[in-house]
Design a protein around this motif. Structure first.
Motif, PDB file in Angstrom:
ATOM      1  N   LEU A 128       0.837  -1.187   0.000  1.00 55.85           N
ATOM      2  CA  LEU A 128       0.000   0.000   0.000  1.00 55.85           C
ATOM      3  C   LEU A 128       0.876   1.241   0.000  1.00 55.85           C
ATOM      4  N   VAL A 129       0.339   2.341  -0.474  1.00 56.23           N
ATOM      5  CA  VAL A 129       1.113   3.567  -0.646  1.00 56.23           C
ATOM      6  C   VAL A 129       0.944   4.475   0.564  1.00 56.23           C
ATOM      7  N   GLU A 130       2.052   4.982   1.064  1.00 56.63           N
ATOM      8  CA  GLU A 130       2.032   5.952   2.154  1.00 56.63           C
ATOM      9  C   GLU A 130       1.818   7.349   1.572  1.00 56.63           C
ATOM     10  N   PRO A 131       0.801   8.080   2.041  1.00 57.35           N
ATOM     11  CA  PRO A 131       0.573   9.437   1.517  1.00 57.35           C
ATOM     12  C   PRO A 131       1.723  10.360   1.849  1.00 57.35           C
ATOM     13  N   ALA A 132       1.976  11.314   0.969  1.00 55.40           N
ATOM     14  CA  ALA A 132       3.120  12.208   1.140  1.00 55.40           C
ATOM     15  C   ALA A 132       3.027  13.041   2.413  1.00 55.40           C
ATOM     16  N   ASP A 133       1.810  13.407   2.819  1.00 57.94           N
ATOM     17  CA  ASP A 133       1.658  14.210   4.039  1.00 57.94           C
ATOM     18  C   ASP A 133       1.445  13.354   5.276  1.00 57.94           C
ATOM     19  N   HIS A 134       1.456  12.017   5.107  1.00 54.98           N
ATOM     20  CA  HIS A 134       1.261  11.065   6.206  1.00 54.98           C
ATOM     21  C   HIS A 134      -0.065  11.282   6.926  1.00 54.98           C
ATOM     22  N   ALA A 135      -1.030  11.883   6.233  1.00 53.03           N
ATOM     23  CA  ALA A 135      -2.367  12.134   6.794  1.00 53.03           C
ATOM     24  C   ALA A 135      -2.297  12.956   8.074  1.00 53.03           C
ATOM     25  N   LEU A 275       3.921   6.883  10.442  1.00 55.49           N
ATOM     26  CA  LEU A 275       3.349   6.463   9.163  1.00 55.49           C
ATOM     27  C   LEU A 275       1.835   6.336   9.251  1.00 55.49           C
ATOM     28  N   ALA A 276       1.153   6.881   8.253  1.00 61.28           N
ATOM     29  CA  ALA A 276      -0.293   6.730   8.185  1.00 61.28           C
ATOM     30  C   ALA A 276      -0.681   5.269   7.973  1.00 61.28           C
ATOM     31  N   LEU A 277       0.168   4.516   7.273  1.00 62.72           N
ATOM     32  CA  LEU A 277      -0.116   3.114   7.006  1.00 62.72           C
ATOM     33  C   LEU A 277      -0.274   2.320   8.294  1.00 62.72           C
ATOM     34  N   THR A 278       0.673   2.479   9.209  1.00 66.55           N
ATOM     35  CA  THR A 278       0.630   1.693  10.441  1.00 66.55           C
ATOM     36  C   THR A 278      -0.478   2.179  11.359  1.00 66.55           C
TER      37      THR A 278
END
Length: 299
Positions: A128-135, A275-278
């Motif tokens: 999955l892609v991590e957004p550039a602003d990390h949400a 990270l927004a992903l985690t």
């Protein structure tokens, strides 16, 4: 499993265990201690502690962190939730009267000391892609992140997205609805349309009402006062007054109660993750725990 650290019952783990990957890819080593690692991840987010402070009961903290990072990137938690929702739909556990809302969570300084203009995309197409602003964005509360959620009538989460704290609610409504997809156990199309969609005045717009109307979904969203005044000022050209089921709207608070449950995990109430992903995957993991409990001993 030490009962002091355990959250998952044997019945819950019976639902989750078959959904865990067997190895690190086709040629990778087989994963071990799935239940211990999952309990360790849950403990960290529930207790709100740094990864380094995980009790020795769970083994090396680096192993627990790497397992969560891997499962966040390859979509393991999302796939697990999707499978549980399929079982729940077959068992008639899902209440298809859905509610939509968002909640803003403060980002801790340990989760914001990361450049918010780099580190976005991954070269691995399977991740999955991590957004550039990390949400993470800046709102009145400082650096914050927003969780957008769609829950069923029993306050159980179906869809969860992240966005920066200053982001609007209304633009996310259609994205949440489009992401609602529950596959069937047997043959047949996946269910993507609830019986009724409820939201507060922040989601009051002609576009949202038209979207729900075109899909045959009952809209339970009250009209904003300024929209009402503008319509009345136009007279007959302003169109008909907005009507909605007021008794059904009283049940919209299930989404607020769902956020109360979510924030019982301290590392979700405050974002410590860079990270927004985690961070989002931990939100999904809590949904996995909720739905596994709802299914219980269902085969």
């Amino acid at each position: 499993m030490n009962p002091r650290y355990a959250v998952l019952s044997d019945a819950q783990w019976k639902q989750i265990a078959p959904l865990m990957p067997e190895s690190e890819g086709k040629l990778g080593r087989p994963f071990k201690d799935h239940r211990l690692m999952v309990e360790g991840i849950i403990y960290r987010y529930r207790a709100g502690i740094p990864w380094r402070d995980l009790p020795p009961h769970f083994g090396p903290w680096q192993t627990v962190w790497k397992r969560h990072r891997r499962y966040s990137g390859d979509g393991t938690w999302d796939k697990a939730l999707a499978s549980l929702l399929t079982r729940a739909d077959a068992a008639g556990v899902i209440n298809w009267e859905v509610s939509v809302d968002s909640t803003v969570n403060r980002a801790h300084q340990h989760g914001t000391n990361f450049p918010r203009h780099t580190g976005g995309a991954s070269n691995d197409k399977n991740l999955l892609v991590e957004p550039a602003d990390h949400a993470i964005g800046r709102s009145r509360g400082g650096l914050t992140t927003k969780i957008h959620a769609l829950v069923d009538g029993n306050q159980r989460p179906l869809v969860q997205f992240l966005g920066p704290g200053q982001g609007g609610d209304s633009p996310m409504f259609e994205n949440l609805m489009k992401a609602l997809r529950v596959e069937r156990e047997c043959r047949g199309r996946a269910r993507t349309r609830p019986d009724r969609a409820m939201a507060d005045k922040a989601y009051s717009s002609k576009a949202i009402r038209a979207y729900l109307r075109d899909r045959g979904i009952e809209c339970v969203i009250p009209e904003k006062e300024d929209q009402k005044a503008n319509r009345q000022r136009k007279g007959s050209a302003g169109g008909r007054p907005v009507s909605y089921d007021r008794e059904a709207y009283k049940r919209r608070n299930v989404v607020e109660r769902s956020f109360n449950t979510l924030k019982q995990w301290r590392s979700l109430a405050t974002r410590y993750d860079k990270l927004a992903l985690t961070y989002r995957s931990a939100v999904v993991l809590q949904a996995v725990v909720i739905w596994s409990a709802a299914l219980g001993d269902t085969p």
